[in-house]
Write a protein that holds these residues in place. Structure first.
Motif, PDB file in Angstrom:
ATOM      1  N   VAL A 103       7.511  -3.330 -65.016  1.00  0.00           N
ATOM      2  CA  VAL A 103       8.322  -2.225 -65.523  1.00  0.00           C
ATOM      3  C   VAL A 103       9.446  -1.891 -64.540  1.00  0.00           C
ATOM      4  CG1 VAL A 103       8.264   0.251 -66.048  1.00  0.00           C
ATOM      5  CG2 VAL A 103       6.547  -1.276 -67.038  1.00  0.00           C
ATOM      6  N   GLU A 104       9.129  -1.866 -63.254  1.00  0.00           N
ATOM      7  CA  GLU A 104      10.154  -1.585 -62.244  1.00  0.00           C
ATOM      8  C   GLU A 104      11.262  -2.632 -62.280  1.00  0.00           C
ATOM      9  OE1 GLU A 104      10.480  -0.339 -57.577  1.00  0.00           O
ATOM     10  OE2 GLU A 104       8.780  -1.568 -58.179  1.00  0.00           O
ATOM     11  N   CYS A 105      10.893  -3.890 -62.364  1.00  0.00           N
ATOM     12  CA  CYS A 105      11.890  -4.963 -62.431  1.00  0.00           C
ATOM     13  C   CYS A 105      12.755  -4.850 -63.685  1.00  0.00           C
ATOM     14  CB  CYS A 105      11.211  -6.331 -62.385  1.00  0.00           C
ATOM     15  SG  CYS A 105      10.496  -6.713 -60.778  1.00  0.00           S
ATOM     16  N   LEU A 106      12.135  -4.487 -64.795  1.00  0.00           N
ATOM     17  CA  LEU A 106      12.887  -4.324 -66.034  1.00  0.00           C
ATOM     18  C   LEU A 106      13.893  -3.188 -65.917  1.00  0.00           C
ATOM     19  CD1 LEU A 106       9.998  -4.979 -68.562  1.00  0.00           C
ATOM     20  CD2 LEU A 106      12.003  -6.440 -68.180  1.00  0.00           C
ATOM     21  N   PHE A 107      13.509  -2.079 -65.325  1.00  0.00           N
ATOM     22  CA  PHE A 107      14.462  -0.996 -65.103  1.00  0.00           C
ATOM     23  C   PHE A 107      15.588  -1.448 -64.183  1.00  0.00           C
ATOM     24  CE2 PHE A 107      11.286   2.370 -66.399  1.00  0.00           C
ATOM     25  CZ  PHE A 107      12.065   2.900 -67.412  1.00  0.00           C
ATOM     26  N   MET A 108      15.245  -2.179 -63.139  1.00  0.00           N
ATOM     27  CA  MET A 108      16.251  -2.631 -62.171  1.00  0.00           C
ATOM     28  C   MET A 108      17.288  -3.549 -62.808  1.00  0.00           C
ATOM     29  SD  MET A 108      13.810  -3.184 -58.837  1.00  0.00           S
ATOM     30  CE  MET A 108      15.040  -4.050 -57.896  1.00  0.00           C
ATOM     31  N   THR A 109      16.889  -4.246 -63.844  1.00  0.00           N
ATOM     32  CA  THR A 109      17.818  -5.159 -64.510  1.00  0.00           C
ATOM     33  C   THR A 109      18.414  -4.551 -65.779  1.00  0.00           C
ATOM     34  OG1 THR A 109      15.972  -6.245 -65.661  1.00  0.00           O
ATOM     35  CG2 THR A 109      16.713  -7.229 -63.576  1.00  0.00           C
TER      36      THR A 109
ATOM     37  N   ASP B 209      12.688  -2.704 -72.875  1.00  0.00           N
ATOM     38  CA  ASP B 209      11.570  -3.582 -72.513  1.00  0.00           C
ATOM     39  C   ASP B 209      10.609  -2.868 -71.557  1.00  0.00           C
ATOM     40  OD1 ASP B 209      12.481  -5.713 -74.067  1.00  0.00           O
ATOM     41  OD2 ASP B 209      13.621  -6.592 -72.415  1.00  0.00           O
ATOM     42  N   ALA B 210      11.158  -2.082 -70.626  1.00  0.00           N
ATOM     43  CA  ALA B 210      10.317  -1.323 -69.690  1.00  0.00           C
ATOM     44  C   ALA B 210       9.426  -0.351 -70.467  1.00  0.00           C
ATOM     45  CB  ALA B 210      11.187  -0.576 -68.682  1.00  0.00           C
ATOM     46  N   VAL B 211      10.011   0.325 -71.437  1.00  0.00           N
ATOM     47  CA  VAL B 211       9.243   1.268 -72.262  1.00  0.00           C
ATOM     48  C   VAL B 211       8.166   0.516 -73.039  1.00  0.00           C
ATOM     49  CG1 VAL B 211       9.374   2.867 -74.225  1.00  0.00           C
ATOM     50  CG2 VAL B 211      11.112   2.963 -72.411  1.00  0.00           C
ATOM     51  N   HIS B 212       8.544  -0.635 -73.589  1.00  0.00           N
ATOM     52  CA  HIS B 212       7.588  -1.449 -74.360  1.00  0.00           C
ATOM     53  C   HIS B 212       6.369  -1.817 -73.503  1.00  0.00           C
ATOM     54  CE1 HIS B 212       5.898  -4.641 -76.840  1.00  0.00           C
ATOM     55  NE2 HIS B 212       5.909  -5.391 -75.747  1.00  0.00           N
ATOM     56  N   TYR B 213       6.600  -2.310 -72.313  1.00  0.00           N
ATOM     57  CA  TYR B 213       5.482  -2.754 -71.468  1.00  0.00           C
ATOM     58  C   TYR B 213       4.666  -1.575 -70.922  1.00  0.00           C
ATOM     59  CZ  TYR B 213       6.670  -7.588 -72.005  1.00  0.00           C
ATOM     60  OH  TYR B 213       6.895  -8.825 -72.561  1.00  0.00           O
ATOM     61  N   PHE B 214       5.316  -0.436 -70.753  1.00  0.00           N
ATOM     62  CA  PHE B 214       4.550   0.748 -70.345  1.00  0.00           C
ATOM     63  C   PHE B 214       3.606   1.159 -71.475  1.00  0.00           C
ATOM     64  CE2 PHE B 214       3.986   5.374 -69.727  1.00  0.00           C
ATOM     65  CZ  PHE B 214       3.453   5.360 -68.457  1.00  0.00           C
TER      66      PHE B 214
ATOM     67  N   LEU C 267      13.863   6.372 -66.878  1.00  0.00           N
ATOM     68  CA  LEU C 267      14.393   6.971 -68.105  1.00  0.00           C
ATOM     69  C   LEU C 267      15.469   8.003 -67.779  1.00  0.00           C
ATOM     70  CD1 LEU C 267      11.033   7.281 -70.029  1.00  0.00           C
ATOM     71  CD2 LEU C 267      12.991   5.881 -70.725  1.00  0.00           C
ATOM     72  N   GLY C 268      15.265   8.751 -66.703  1.00  0.00           N
ATOM     73  CA  GLY C 268      16.276   9.723 -66.284  1.00  0.00           C
ATOM     74  C   GLY C 268      17.584   9.051 -65.921  1.00  0.00           C
ATOM     75  N   LYS C 269      17.507   7.959 -65.168  1.00  0.00           N
ATOM     76  CA  LYS C 269      18.713   7.205 -64.809  1.00  0.00           C
ATOM     77  C   LYS C 269      19.416   6.661 -66.040  1.00  0.00           C
ATOM     78  CE  LYS C 269      17.446   5.590 -60.208  1.00  0.00           C
ATOM     79  NZ  LYS C 269      17.080   4.424 -59.391  1.00  0.00           N
ATOM     80  N   SER C 270      18.653   6.410 -67.077  1.00  0.00           N
ATOM     81  CA  SER C 270      19.193   5.856 -68.322  1.00  0.00           C
ATOM     82  C   SER C 270      19.580   6.944 -69.321  1.00  0.00           C
ATOM     83  CB  SER C 270      18.154   4.927 -68.961  1.00  0.00           C
ATOM     84  OG  SER C 270      17.786   3.917 -68.065  1.00  0.00           O
ATOM     85  N   CYS C 271      19.609   8.185 -68.851  1.00  0.00           N
ATOM     86  CA  CYS C 271      19.986   9.344 -69.667  1.00  0.00           C
ATOM     87  C   CYS C 271      19.071   9.553 -70.869  1.00  0.00           C
ATOM     88  CB  CYS C 271      21.444   9.233 -70.116  1.00  0.00           C
ATOM     89  SG  CYS C 271      22.595   9.198 -68.733  1.00  0.00           S
ATOM     90  N   ARG C 272      17.820   9.184 -70.736  1.00  0.00           N
ATOM     91  CA  ARG C 272      16.826   9.425 -71.781  1.00  0.00           C
ATOM     92  C   ARG C 272      15.895  10.541 -71.304  1.00  0.00           C
ATOM     93  NH1 ARG C 272      15.288   3.427 -74.109  1.00  0.00           N
ATOM     94  NH2 ARG C 272      17.423   2.684 -74.275  1.00  0.00           N
ATOM     95  N   LEU C 273      16.500  11.689 -71.121  1.00  0.00           N
ATOM     96  CA  LEU C 273      15.798  12.804 -70.503  1.00  0.00           C
ATOM     97  C   LEU C 273      14.728  13.411 -71.403  1.00  0.00           C
ATOM     98  CD1 LEU C 273      18.873  14.294 -68.702  1.00  0.00           C
ATOM     99  CD2 LEU C 273      16.890  13.238 -67.632  1.00  0.00           C
ATOM    100  N   GLU C 274      14.938  13.398 -72.707  1.00  0.00           N
ATOM    101  CA  GLU C 274      13.907  13.925 -73.610  1.00  0.00           C
ATOM    102  C   GLU C 274      12.643  13.070 -73.542  1.00  0.00           C
ATOM    103  OE1 GLU C 274      15.065  14.942 -77.590  1.00  0.00           O
ATOM    104  OE2 GLU C 274      16.966  15.787 -76.890  1.00  0.00           O
TER     105      GLU C 274
END
Length: 160
Positions: free
Chosen positions: A17-23, A28-33, A55-62
Motif C-alpha cells: 500500500v505504501e509503495c502504491l501511494f508513493m507511485t 490500487d492502494a485503497v483496493h489492497y487495503f 488519502l489526505g495527500k490525494s485530497c480524499r479527506l472525506e
C-alpha cells in the motif's frame, strides 16, 4: 492477491500500500487495503495512518475521515501521527475549521500536541489568510511550552 502459496501478512500489505501511494496509484492502494481486511487480517495503527496520510495527500479527506471513524470503531486508538496527518491535510485544503476540530479531538484523546501539530495549524491559518489566528496558535504553543523550530517560523505570516 495470492491464491496459492505464501499468503501476505499485514506487513506485506502495508508495504504494498505504501509503495502504491508513493507511485500515485491511490485507487490500487485503497483496493489492497480493503483486500487486507477481507483476508481476515486486522489493520493496525501504522496501516491506518498510512492510509489516512496517503488519502489526505490525494485530497480524499472525506475517505480519510471515514477511516478515522472505522479505526476507532475497531478499537484501534489513533495516535498523534494520525491527527497530525489530518490536521496537515485539512489545513492544506483550506479546511482550517476541520483542522481545528482534529486538534481539539487529539487533546480530548489525551494526546499532547507537538511542534508538528502546531506548525500544521499555523500553516493552515496562514494559507487561509488568517494572520491573527496563526499568531494566536503560535502564542498558545509558546504558553504550553512547546518549542518552535525553523519550520514554525517559516509558517508564520508576515506581520506587514
Amino acid at each position: 492477491m495470492v491464491k496459492e502459496g505464501i499468503r501476505p501478512d499485514l506487513k506485506s500489505y502495508t508495504i504494498l500500500v505504501e509503495c502504491l501511494f508513493m507511485t500515485g496509484r491511490v485507487d490500487d492502494a485503497v483496493h489492497y487495503f480493503e483486500e487486507l481486511k477481507l483476508t481476515g487480517l486486522d489493520p493496525d495503527t501504522v496501516s491506518y495512518n498510512l492510509m489516512i496520510n496517503g488519502l489526505g495527500k490525494s485530497c480524499r479527506l472525506e475517505v480519510a475521515l471515514s477511516l478515522l471513524s472505522e479505526m476507532k470503531n475497531r478499537g484501534i486508538s489513533p495516535d498523534l501521527y494520525t491527527y497530525n496527518a489530518l490536521i496537515i491535510h485539512f489545513g492544506n485544503a483550506g479546511m482550517v475549521d476541520q483542522a481545528g476540530k482534529m486538534f481539539e479531538e487529539l487533546q480530548l484523546m489525551g494526546l499532547e500536541p507537538n511542534v508538528f501539530t502546531y506548525n500544521a495549524l499555523i500553516r493552515g491559518h496562514s494559507k487561509s489568510g488568517n494572520k491573527d489566528r496563526a499568531f494566536s496558535v503560535f502564542k498558545k504553543m509558546m504558553v504550553v511550552g512547546c518549542s518552535p523550530n525553523a519550520g514554525t517560523f517559516a509558517q508564520l505570516p508576515n506581520k506587514c
